[in-house]
Structure formats: structure tokens, C-alpha cells
Motif scaffolding. Structure first.
Motif, PDB file in Angstrom:
ATOM      1  N   LEU A  77       0.811  -1.209   0.000  1.00 39.41           N
ATOM      2  CA  LEU A  77       0.000   0.000   0.000  1.00 39.41           C
ATOM      3  C   LEU A  77       0.852   1.271   0.000  1.00 39.41           C
ATOM      4  N   SER A  78       2.072   1.178   0.493  1.00 40.82           N
ATOM      5  CA  SER A  78       2.940   2.362   0.580  1.00 40.82           C
ATOM      6  C   SER A  78       3.995   2.407  -0.521  1.00 40.82           C
ATOM      7  N   GLN A  79       3.965   1.464  -1.453  1.00 34.11           N
ATOM      8  CA  GLN A  79       4.972   1.435  -2.514  1.00 34.11           C
ATOM      9  C   GLN A  79       4.520   2.247  -3.726  1.00 34.11           C
ATOM     10  N   ASN A  80       5.483   2.630  -4.556  1.00 29.65           N
ATOM     11  CA  ASN A  80       5.209   3.442  -5.744  1.00 29.65           C
ATOM     12  C   ASN A  80       4.767   2.548  -6.910  1.00 29.65           C
ATOM     13  N   ASN A  81       3.555   2.040  -6.811  1.00 29.20           N
ATOM     14  CA  ASN A  81       3.042   1.106  -7.823  1.00 29.20           C
ATOM     15  C   ASN A  81       1.767   1.635  -8.482  1.00 29.20           C
ATOM     16  N   TRP A  82       1.645   2.958  -8.576  1.00 25.59           N
ATOM     17  CA  TRP A  82       0.404   3.553  -9.054  1.00 25.59           C
ATOM     18  C   TRP A  82       0.020   3.194 -10.489  1.00 25.59           C
ATOM     19  N   PRO A  83       0.958   2.974 -11.405  1.00 25.29           N
ATOM     20  CA  PRO A  83       0.508   2.536 -12.737  1.00 25.29           C
ATOM     21  C   PRO A  83      -0.292   1.231 -12.684  1.00 25.29           C
ATOM     22  N   SER A  84       0.181   0.283 -11.879  1.00 21.54           N
ATOM     23  CA  SER A  84      -0.546  -0.980 -11.750  1.00 21.54           C
ATOM     24  C   SER A  84      -1.858  -0.786 -10.986  1.00 21.54           C
ATOM     25  N   VAL A  85      -1.845   0.099  -9.992  1.00 20.68           N
ATOM     26  CA  VAL A  85      -3.063   0.397  -9.234  1.00 20.68           C
ATOM     27  C   VAL A  85      -4.140   0.950 -10.168  1.00 20.68           C
ATOM     28  N   LEU A  86      -3.736   1.818 -11.088  1.00 19.89           N
ATOM     29  CA  LEU A  86      -4.709   2.405 -12.016  1.00 19.89           C
ATOM     30  C   LEU A  86      -5.309   1.348 -12.935  1.00 19.89           C
ATOM     31  N   PHE A  87      -4.485   0.380 -13.386  1.00 24.44           N
ATOM     32  CA  PHE A  87      -5.029  -0.714 -14.198  1.00 24.44           C
ATOM     33  C   PHE A  87      -6.067  -1.497 -13.395  1.00 24.44           C
ATOM     34  N   ALA A  88      -5.767  -1.782 -12.134  1.00 19.05           N
ATOM     35  CA  ALA A  88      -6.707  -2.515 -11.295  1.00 19.05           C
ATOM     36  C   ALA A  88      -8.005  -1.735 -11.118  1.00 19.05           C
ATOM     37  N   MET A  89      -7.893  -0.422 -10.937  1.00 22.34           N
ATOM     38  CA  MET A  89      -9.083   0.399 -10.722  1.00 22.34           C
ATOM     39  C   MET A  89      -9.916   0.518 -11.999  1.00 22.34           C
ATOM     40  N   VAL A  90      -9.263   0.557 -13.150  1.00 24.93           N
ATOM     41  CA  VAL A  90     -10.007   0.555 -14.416  1.00 24.93           C
ATOM     42  C   VAL A  90     -10.810  -0.738 -14.542  1.00 24.93           C
ATOM     43  N   GLY A  91     -10.190  -1.852 -14.166  1.00 23.75           N
ATOM     44  CA  GLY A  91     -10.913  -3.119 -14.180  1.00 23.75           C
ATOM     45  C   GLY A  91     -12.140  -3.081 -13.297  1.00 23.75           C
ATOM     46  N   GLY A  92     -12.019  -2.472 -12.114  1.00 21.28           N
ATOM     47  CA  GLY A  92     -13.167  -2.355 -11.217  1.00 21.28           C
ATOM     48  C   GLY A  92     -14.267  -1.492 -11.777  1.00 21.28           C
ATOM     49  N   VAL A  93     -13.903  -0.438 -12.481  1.00 16.50           N
ATOM     50  CA  VAL A  93     -14.894   0.461 -13.080  1.00 16.50           C
ATOM     51  C   VAL A  93     -15.717  -0.265 -14.131  1.00 16.50           C
ATOM     52  N   VAL A  94     -15.048  -0.975 -15.047  1.00 15.18           N
ATOM     53  CA  VAL A  94     -15.800  -1.646 -16.121  1.00 15.18           C
ATOM     54  C   VAL A  94     -16.627  -2.805 -15.571  1.00 15.18           C
ATOM     55  N   PRO A 237      -8.506  -8.671 -18.358  1.00 13.45           N
ATOM     56  CA  PRO A 237      -7.229  -8.209 -18.925  1.00 13.45           C
ATOM     57  C   PRO A 237      -6.642  -7.022 -18.162  1.00 13.45           C
ATOM     58  N   ALA A 238      -7.488  -6.088 -17.702  1.00 12.29           N
ATOM     59  CA  ALA A 238      -6.982  -4.959 -16.916  1.00 12.29           C
ATOM     60  C   ALA A 238      -6.357  -5.444 -15.616  1.00 12.29           C
ATOM     61  N   PHE A 239      -6.987  -6.415 -14.978  1.00 11.12           N
ATOM     62  CA  PHE A 239      -6.443  -6.982 -13.741  1.00 11.12           C
ATOM     63  C   PHE A 239      -5.139  -7.724 -14.027  1.00 11.12           C
ATOM     64  N   ASN A 240      -5.091  -8.406 -15.155  1.00  8.64           N
ATOM     65  CA  ASN A 240      -3.873  -9.107 -15.578  1.00  8.64           C
ATOM     66  C   ASN A 240      -2.714  -8.124 -15.706  1.00  8.64           C
ATOM     67  N   LEU A 241      -2.963  -6.987 -16.351  1.00 12.96           N
ATOM     68  CA  LEU A 241      -1.929  -5.948 -16.483  1.00 12.96           C
ATOM     69  C   LEU A 241      -1.514  -5.399 -15.121  1.00 12.96           C
ATOM     70  N   ALA A 242      -2.470  -5.308 -14.195  1.00 14.40           N
ATOM     71  CA  ALA A 242      -2.167  -4.769 -12.871  1.00 14.40           C
ATOM     72  C   ALA A 242      -1.225  -5.678 -12.090  1.00 14.40           C
ATOM     73  N   THR A 243      -1.382  -6.988 -12.245  1.00 12.73           N
ATOM     74  CA  THR A 243      -0.594  -7.920 -11.436  1.00 12.73           C
ATOM     75  C   THR A 243       0.690  -8.393 -12.119  1.00 12.73           C
ATOM     76  N   ASN A 244       0.779  -8.257 -13.425  1.00 16.77           N
ATOM     77  CA  ASN A 244       1.951  -8.791 -14.135  1.00 16.77           C
ATOM     78  C   ASN A 244       2.748  -7.746 -14.915  1.00 16.77           C
ATOM     79  N   ASP A 245       2.221  -6.534 -15.043  1.00 17.81           N
ATOM     80  CA  ASP A 245       2.955  -5.403 -15.620  1.00 17.81           C
ATOM     81  C   ASP A 245       3.614  -5.754 -16.957  1.00 17.81           C
ATOM     82  N   GLN A 246       2.798  -6.324 -17.853  1.00 18.55           N
ATOM     83  CA  GLN A 246       3.351  -6.707 -19.164  1.00 18.55           C
ATOM     84  C   GLN A 246       3.833  -5.510 -19.963  1.00 18.55           C
TER      85      GLN A 246
END
Length: 388
Positions: A77-94, A237-246
Motif C-alpha cells: 500500500l505504501s509502494q510506488n506502484n500507481w501505474p498498476s493500481v490504475l489498471f486494477a481500478m479501471v478493471g473495477g470500473v468496467v 485483462p486490466a487486472f492481468n496488467l495490474a498484477t503482471n505489468d506486461q
């Protein structure tokens, strides 16, 4: 942090997820049939849906030892992983937009057909995207025949809907036109409960349910199914990008999001969208539903326990799907999109769907379910093993 590593463990997660994800839509449909406003139901549902993600994060996400390569939930939660966080949040939105659409589509085209169409679109588009995102760890010669089975199921699902709609129209036409007009909106005076599958049952249901569908085009429901299917095909796929950072969006040395951290952010965005939409629908309802208010929602305890249960089932079902997908490939985890097998079972058992229908409808229904049984087996057989 607990990590699913074996193929057997991944398949177990998928099967349990299939049961959960196929059951919660039936519960929400039951509440709508009983006359509870869908806005009230969905607000309850989304609370426990988020709570399930929190429980998973603080249990599975915190079990065992942590290390720099696989940190536990709270550390991430305190790490600089915001690009992956945004992918996860996009997945939640759709996902939230898709779930919101299906809640109304169930009323127009039925639980079974809605789940068939949306799940099949999800597999055809989403599984293909996940296959390439996962660096082809699934066996293509097995995976894509499974996708083809889902595509066939879409066609059969549409045929089931068209045939059943024709059957219902014939049942209603057998009643005198004056009787239909009198009972459509003002209720039936018959003391006996109508039998499932009869014209009287259809009229009784219309009088009782919250979303009135008589006289409305089923194309509305099919359009909502199409929109929901497209949304559902993008969240995995958005969640996949969030966890594996392809796409290599994280800085060097920053570990990938764990399934549990990604699922937490995913569920938070899903929660926010659902709250915004359904509070809006309280005061500006769709499809001529009665207006409500936050006060009326808070005082509406009828069916609240069932809505809470639906949220838990969906939340834990999604979490298990992602846990299995991280181990065996998200393309194989899309086997949980065979959830119409479970939804149809509940629809037939509790809601009387397809009772007293024509032989033509039953032939299409059996064919549709057969394709799903084959598809789920084939997709699970294509499971690979992700390299850390």
C-alpha cells in the motif's frame, strides 16, 4: 502472503468461483421479482462485495512471510506502484458498469439468457486478450476450441431467448385481451397462486416485480447484455496488467502488485462507481421505477440479508477467479464464465424459467448448456503454469 502455485489448486479456485459467481445473480433476480427496488438491492450488495475484498486482503494477503519480491498487502500500500493500481481500478470500473447493466437486463431477457450472452462475449474477447498478455502460457490448440464453444453458446442462447419469448407470447394470447389488460398493472383477484410457466404466472409476476417489462421491447435487454459483455471482457485483462505489468509501467525494483493488493484497489473503484450510480438512480430512476431516497433505502430491510449474501458471493468469487488466474493463466481462469450453468440451474429450480415451454425451446436450452459444459472443461484443460 498465500500464493496458489499448483495447477490443482488453481482449478479448485476456478470451480469454487464458478459456483459463487453463478449464484449471486439468482439472488438479486429473486429480490427484484419480490418487488424490491434494484437501487436498494445493489447498494446493499456493493457494501459486502467490498468487504469480501478487504477480508481476502487481510487474510490471504498477510499470511506467511514477506520478502522484497513478494511483499504482503500492507507493505504494498505504501509502494510506488500507481501505474498498476490504475489498471486494477479501471478493471473495477468496467466490472461495476457491467454488473449494473445486467441487473436491469435480467428483467427484460431473463437470468439465463443474460448470463449466457454476457459470459460468452467475455470469453471470446477477454480470453483472447489474456492469452497474449500471459505470453501464451495456455495451450492454444485447446484454449481456442473452448472459445469457439462459447461462441456457439452465444448463438444458442439467443435462440433460446427468441423461442421462449415466442412461447410466452402464445401463452398470453390464449387469455382474453380484456383479462390481460385488466391484470397487467392492477393485479389479479385470483386467490390461488399461479403455476410457473403459465400465462397467469407471467401476469402475477409482472404485478409483483419492481421492473415492469410488459409492452417493452426485449431489444433493450439485449442491448444491455451486449454492453455488459464488452465491459466484462475488459476487467480481467486490466487486472492481468495490474498484477503482471506486461507493459513495463513500474519503475525498476518495484515489485508487481499481488493478487490481493490489486483486488483491493479493483474492488474500491467498483464500490465507488456503484455508490455514485445507485444513489443517482434513487432520485432519477430508470425504466419508470418509483423514486426513492437515502432515508427510504436505509429503512428498507426487506431482503437486505439476501443482498448482503449476494455481495459476499460475488466478492469471494472474483477473488478466487483472480487467484486461480495468477497461477494457471487468466485465459484459463475465464472458464468461470460458464457461470450460466449455475444461473440456469437456479433459474429453472426457483424462478420457473422455461416451465411449460415448447420442445423447440428445450432443444435450444439443452444445446446451449451442453456447449457450456464442453467449454469449461476445455478451458480448464488449457491451464498452464506461470513462471515467477
Amino acid at each position: 502472503m498465500y500464493v496458489v502455485e499448483s495447477r490443482g489448486g488453481a482449478i479448485s479456485c476456478m470451480l469454487l468461483s464458478l459456483l459463487f459467481l453463478g449464484t449471486w445473480p439468482a439472488i438479486l433476480t429473486l429480490l427484484e421479482w419480490r418487488g424490491r427496488l434494484p437501487q436498494h438491492t445493489y447498494l446493499d450488495y456493493t457494501i459486502t462485495n467490498l468487504l469480501a475484498a478487504v477480508i481476502i486482503a487481510f487474510t490471504f494477503g498477510e499470511f506467511g512471510h514477506t520478502n522484497d519480491g513478494q511483499p504482503n498487502f500492507l507493505i504494498q500500500l505504501s509502494q510506488n506502484n500507481w501505474p498498476s493500481v490504475l489498471f486494477a481500478m479501471v478493471g473495477g470500473v468496467v466490472l461495476s458498469l457491467g454488473n449494473q447493466s445486467t441487473q436491469y437486463a435480467w428483467a427484460f431477457v431473463g437470468l439465463s439468457v443474460t448470463e449466457v450472452i454476457t459470459a460468452s462475449i467475455t470469453v471470446v474477447i477477454g480470453t483472447t486478450l489474456n492469452y497474449f498478455l500471459d505470453d501464451k502460457i495456455n495451450r492454444a490448440e485447446i484454449l481456442f476450441p473452448g472459445v469457439a464453444c462459447f461462441l456457439i453458446a452465444v448463438c444458442l442462447g439467443s435462440a433460446v431467448h427468441a423461442s421462449n419469448a415466442k412461447d410466452n407470447k402464445e401463452k398470453l394470447n390464449k387469455l382474453q385481451g380484456s383479462q390481460v389488460g385488466e391484470n397487467r398493472y392492477y393485479g389479479s383477484s385470483k386467490p390461488e397462486k399461479a403455476k410457473a410457466g403459465t400465462a397467469s404466472f407471467l401476469i402475477e409476476l409482472e404485478n409483483r416485480r419492481s421492473i415492469k417489462v410488459f409492452g417493452r421491447s426485449t431489444l433493450i435487454g439485449l442491448a444491455m447484455c451486449l454492453f455488459a459483455g464488452i465491459c466484462f471482457s475488459l476487467f480481467s485483462p486490466a487486472f492481468n496488467l495490474a498484477t503482471n505489468d506486461q507493459w513495463n509501467t513500474l519503475d525498476d525494483g518495484v515489485p508487481h502488485l499481488s493478487v490481493y493488493t490489486a483486488f483491493f484497489y479493483f474492488s474500491c473503484s467498483c464500490f465507488v462507481i456503484a455508490i455514485i450510480l445507485n444513489i443517482t438512480f434513487l432520485y432519477h430512476p430508470a425504466f419508470n421505477l418509483p423514486k426513492s431516497s437515502i432515508k427510504a433505502y436505509l429503512n428498507d430491510w426487506e431482503g437486505r440479508g439476501w443482498a448482503f449474501l449476494a455481495g459476499f458471493l460475488c466478492g469471494f468469487g472474483n477473488g478466487l477467479q483472480f487467484m486461480g488466474g495468477q497461477a494457471a493463466g487468466y485465459a484459463a481462469a475465464d472458464a468461470v464464465q460458464a457461470l450460466p450453468l449455475v444461473s440456469t440451474f437456479w433459474g429453472v429450480l426457483f424462478f420457473g424459467e422455461y416451465r411449460k415451454s415448447s420442445r423447440r425451446t428445450y432443444v435450444f436450452l439443452v444445446g446451449m448448456l451442453s456447449m457450456f459444459i464442453v467449454a469449461v472443461g476445455v478451458l480448464m484443460a488449457s491451464s498452464g503454469h506461470r513462471k515467477n
